[in-house]
Scaffold this motif. Structure first.
Motif, short mmCIF file in Angstrom:
data_model
loop_
_atom_site.label_atom_id
_atom_site.label_comp_id
_atom_site.label_asym_id
_atom_site.label_seq_id
_atom_site.Cartn_x
_atom_site.Cartn_y
_atom_site.Cartn_z
N ASP A 58 41.00 57.96 74.92
CA ASP A 58 40.99 58.39 76.31
C ASP A 58 42.37 58.38 76.94
O ASP A 58 42.53 58.81 78.09
CB ASP A 58 40.06 57.51 77.14
N ARG A 112 49.11 58.18 85.06
CA ARG A 112 48.96 59.34 85.95
C ARG A 112 49.80 60.53 85.51
O ARG A 112 49.55 61.66 85.93
CB ARG A 112 49.35 58.96 87.37
N ALA A 117 41.59 60.54 80.27
CA ALA A 117 40.25 60.74 80.81
C ALA A 117 40.33 60.83 82.34
O ALA A 117 41.12 60.13 82.97
CB ALA A 117 39.35 59.58 80.40
N PRO A 118 39.52 61.68 82.95
CA PRO A 118 39.59 61.87 84.40
C PRO A 118 39.46 60.58 85.19
O PRO A 118 40.17 60.39 86.20
CB PRO A 118 38.41 62.81 84.69
N TRP A 119 38.60 59.66 84.75
CA TRP A 119 38.42 58.42 85.51
C TRP A 119 39.65 57.52 85.41
O TRP A 119 39.88 56.71 86.31
CB TRP A 119 37.16 57.68 85.04
N LEU A 120 40.44 57.67 84.36
CA LEU A 120 41.68 56.90 84.27
C LEU A 120 42.75 57.51 85.16
O LEU A 120 43.53 56.79 85.80
CB LEU A 120 42.15 56.84 82.82
N GLU A 122 42.28 58.88 87.87
CA GLU A 122 41.92 58.58 89.26
C GLU A 122 42.09 57.11 89.63
O GLU A 122 41.76 56.71 90.74
CB GLU A 122 40.47 59.00 89.49
N THR A 123 42.62 56.31 88.71
CA THR A 123 42.81 54.89 88.97
C THR A 123 43.72 54.68 90.18
O THR A 123 44.79 55.29 90.28
CB THR A 123 43.42 54.18 87.74
N TRP A 257 31.22 56.58 75.68
CA TRP A 257 32.09 56.97 76.78
C TRP A 257 31.74 58.36 77.30
O TRP A 257 31.10 59.16 76.63
CB TRP A 257 33.55 56.94 76.32
N GLY A 258 32.20 58.65 78.49
CA GLY A 258 32.02 59.98 79.05
C GLY A 258 32.70 61.03 78.17
O GLY A 258 33.79 60.80 77.64
N TRP A 260 34.71 64.03 77.92
CA TRP A 260 35.57 64.88 78.73
C TRP A 260 36.39 65.85 77.87
O TRP A 260 37.01 66.77 78.40
CB TRP A 260 36.51 64.04 79.60
#
Length: 297
Positions: A58, A112, A117-120, A122-123, A257-258, A260
């Protein structure tokens, strides 16, 4: 687990898994050497002493991340003693990025600027966390890697563990890894006994074949683990049954995991397939016809 089911898992791994995970499969189930695993793992290591470069599927970027370090230490732990030079490099990297109390986050702000992964991506909170800090500290204690960061982080882990009033699955896994290898054994056993009720509350002790949940085997990955007494024989047996039933017709297991990116999903599935096979063998569900791995001395 039948011979045909094992062979299906072997074919799935050789067909889809990353090179490092193909070497891990050969080591764990075909009496393969450790050197190819160490060589493949070295490609994920950075000059700063940490690990990145996609070792966590991810996290696709080059930069070292604490989450990547945790996977690297897990892989090194599988094949024998962690070299002190690698352990010292990991600790020095973490000492440079940790909070004042020694804790580290799962990912750093550098995430960033990479593919991840998108959720990372967006941390927003990059403060230290117990789950990843405890997981890393556990492996360092097991392999007697000494460093001032490890000692500071260990004090942080004990302080947080003693104050826990609730937890969640990833944190429970990290805490149990820390307690498995922490040098103060009496304190560790007392802690896991105190936490047993809250840990059981966040683990699905009656898992079904459908759905992706954390089971007792995600903590008690072998019969001698400190978390094993938290679960009954029936709960462990049911979880093993579910693991066997969740194997797909192509031989692999789904990643939890999701999804993506298709390539990332395949990499996670290769990792998950090896994890499931190792747990099934640890509990006697994979036959004695397979050779045992030969750990480095």
């Amino acid at each position: 687990m039948t011979w045909d089911a094992y062979h299906a898992a072997e074919h799935f791994t050789m067909r889809t898994a990353r090179l490092i995970d193909r070497h891990r499969f050969a080591y764990h189930f075909q009496s393969g050497p450790t050197a190819p695993i160490r060589s493949a793992l070295a490609a994920y290591r950075n000059l700063d002493g940490g690990y990145g470069n996609g070792i966590d599927p991810d996290m696709r970027g080059h930069a070292s991340q604490p989450g990547g370090i945790a996977i690297a230490l897990c892989y090194l732990d599988e094949v024998g003693p962690i070299p002190h030079s690698i352990g010292a490099g990991v600790c020095q990297f973490l000492a440079n990025v940790c909070d004042p109390d020694g804790s580290v986050p799962h990912v750093l702000p550098t995430i960033r600027h990479t593919e991840a992964a998108p959720w990372l991506l967006e941390t927003e909170d990059f403060t230290g966390r117990l789950d990843i800090t405890a997981l890393i500290c556990g492996y360092l204690h097991k392999h007697h890697i000494t460093h001032h960061w490890r000692d500071t982080a260990t004090a942080y882990c004990w302080k947080r563990v003693d104050a826990l009033a609730w937890t969640e699955p990833a944190e429970a896994i990290g805490v149990c890894t820390f307690l498995q290898y922490a040098p103060n054994r009496n304190r560790a056993i007392q802690a896991v006994n105190r936490l047993s009720t809250m840990i059981r509350a966040v683990i699905d002790v009656h898992p079904s074949v459908e759905g992706r949940v954390h089971t007792p085997l995600d903590l008690a990955c072998h019969p001698h683990h400190i978390a094993r007494p938290l679960f009954t024989d029936a709960e462990i047996s049911r979880s093993l049954d579910v693991f066997e039933e969740q194997q797909r017709s192509d031989g692999g297991w789904d990643a939890i995991w999701g999804q993506w990116d298709p390539a990332v999903t395949l990499e996670h599935e290769g990792m998950r397939t090896i994890q499931r096979l190792r747990i099934l063998r640890a509990y006697g569900r994979v036959g004695t016809y397979l050779p045992q791995p030969r750990r480095d001395r």
